[in-house]
Design an enzyme around this catalytic site. Structure first.
Site, PDB file in Angstrom:
ATOM      1  N   SER A 119       4.140  -4.134   0.197  1.00  0.00           N
ATOM      2  CA  SER A 119       4.301  -3.091  -0.816  1.00  0.00           C
ATOM      3  C   SER A 119       4.266  -1.699  -0.181  1.00  0.00           C
ATOM      4  O   SER A 119       5.100  -1.393   0.669  1.00  0.00           O
ATOM      5  CB  SER A 119       3.238  -3.277  -1.908  1.00  0.00           C
ATOM      6  OG  SER A 119       3.515  -2.493  -3.042  1.00  0.00           O
ATOM      7  N   ASP A 174       9.215  -9.896  -9.330  1.00  0.00           N
ATOM      8  CA  ASP A 174       8.302  -8.782  -9.045  1.00  0.00           C
ATOM      9  C   ASP A 174       8.423  -7.716 -10.135  1.00  0.00           C
ATOM     10  O   ASP A 174       9.472  -7.088 -10.273  1.00  0.00           O
ATOM     11  CB  ASP A 174       8.638  -8.183  -7.678  1.00  0.00           C
ATOM     12  CG  ASP A 174       7.587  -7.207  -7.169  1.00  0.00           C
ATOM     13  OD1 ASP A 174       6.922  -6.558  -7.997  1.00  0.00           O
ATOM     14  OD2 ASP A 174       7.441  -7.080  -5.941  1.00  0.00           O
ATOM     15  N   HIS A 208       4.538  -9.776  -7.762  1.00  0.00           N
ATOM     16  CA  HIS A 208       4.228  -8.800  -6.702  1.00  0.00           C
ATOM     17  C   HIS A 208       3.037  -9.312  -5.891  1.00  0.00           C
ATOM     18  O   HIS A 208       1.913  -8.827  -6.010  1.00  0.00           O
ATOM     19  CB  HIS A 208       3.924  -7.433  -7.327  1.00  0.00           C
ATOM     20  CG  HIS A 208       3.897  -6.314  -6.319  1.00  0.00           C
ATOM     21  ND1 HIS A 208       5.009  -5.933  -5.603  1.00  0.00           N
ATOM     22  CD2 HIS A 208       2.896  -5.497  -5.908  1.00  0.00           C
ATOM     23  CE1 HIS A 208       4.690  -4.932  -4.795  1.00  0.00           C
ATOM     24  NE2 HIS A 208       3.404  -4.655  -4.959  1.00  0.00           N
TER      25      HIS A 208
END
Length: 232
Positions: A119, A174, A208
Site C-alpha cells: 500500500s 480491493d 486490501h
C-alpha cells in the site's frame, strides 16, 4: 544527514539463517508497523537473505481526519487526482535511500537488495526505486500505486534501475486502492523501466491485504532475483 531522524523505533529484522549475502527492505502500509511483515517474511525466509521491516514515523494524516498514526508521508485522498504530499514523499524516500546505504556499509551490495512494500509502503518503494542512484536487485509492490507519477517522463531516462525486475501484486476486490489503480500503475511502470521486467499478478477475491498465494509469489521472486552466492 536526514537518514536517521525519523521519529520511529529501529526496524523489525528477520536475520539471515546463515551469513547474509542479500537483503529485502519492506515498507508497511498506513497505520501499521513493520512487525507483522517481519512475521510474514519469517514464514517464507530464504537462508542467505536478511529481511528489514522499518517502522514509519507517527504523523497526522489528512485522509484520516488528521489523526496521528504511522505514515511514511501525508495522504490527502485516494483518488487519482488527489493532492499529493510531494515534500513528504521525497523526504521519506531519502530516508529509505539512507537505509539502503546502511546495508551497503554492512557489506550487502545495493544490487543484492530488493526494495518492497504494501500500500503506502509499496508506493514509496516504487518512487524510491525510480529516483535512487543505487542499483537495486528488484522491487516488490503490493496493493499500491506510483506517487508523483507525472514527474517521471524525464527522470526515468537517467534512472540506474531502468532494467530492474518488478513484481506488482493486487487483489481484484480491493476497496481502498482499487484494482484499476494497480493495473494502471503497472502500465505506467512499463513506460519507465524495461517492460519485459514488469510482472503484474492479480488475486481473485482479495481485498486490501495479502494472501498466502501472494506471499509464495513474493518468495519465488526473491529467490530468482537474489540467488545464493558462494561465500568462500
Amino acid at each position: 544527514m536526514c537518514g536517521n531522524n525519523m521519529s520511529a523505533p529501529l526496524p523489525a529484522i528477520v536475520p539471515a539463517a546463515r551469513r547474509a549475502t542479500a537483503a529485502v527492505i519492506f515498507l508497511h502500509g498506513l497505520g501499521d508497523t513493520g512487525h507483522g511483515w517481519a512475521e510474514a517474511f519469517a514464514g517464507i525466509r530464504i537462508p542467505h537473505v536478511k529481511y528489514i521491516c522499518p517502522h514509519a514515523p507517527t504523523m497526522p494524516v489528512s485522509l484520516n481526519m488528521r489523526m496521528s498514526m504511522p505514515s511514511w508521508f501525508d495522504i490527502h485522498g485516494l483518488s487519482p487526482d488527489a493532492e499529493e504530499d510531494e515534500g513528504g514523499i521525497k523526504r521519506a524516500s531519502e530516508n529509505i535511500k539512507a537505509l539502503i546505504d546502511q546495508e551497503v556499509k554492512n557489506g550487502i551490495p545495493s544490487d543484492r537488495i530488493i526494495l518492497g512494500g504494501f500500500s503506502q509502503g509499496g508506493a514509496l518503494s516504487l518512487y524510491t526505486a525510480l529516483t535512487t542512484q543505487q542499483k537495486l536487485a528488484g522491487v516488490v509492490a503490493l496493493s499500491c500505486w506510483l506517487p508523483l507519477r507525472n514527474s517521471f517522463p524525464q527522470a526515468s531516462a537517467i534512472n540506474v534501475n531502468k532494467d530492474i525486475a518488478l513484481l506488482q501484486c493486487h487483489g481484484d476486490c480491493d476497496p481502498l486502492v482499487p484494482f484499476m489503480f494497480g493495473h494502471q500503475t503497472a502500465e505506467k511502470m512499463k513506460t519507465l523501466i524495461n517492460p519485459a521486467n514488469v510482472t503484474f499478478k492479480s488475486y481473485r477475491g482479495l481485498p486490501h491485504s495479502a494472501c498466502p498465494e501472494e506471499m509464495v509469489d513474493v518468495k519465488r521472486f526473491i529467490e530468482k532475483q537474489l540467488p545464493p552466492i558462494s561465500t568462500e
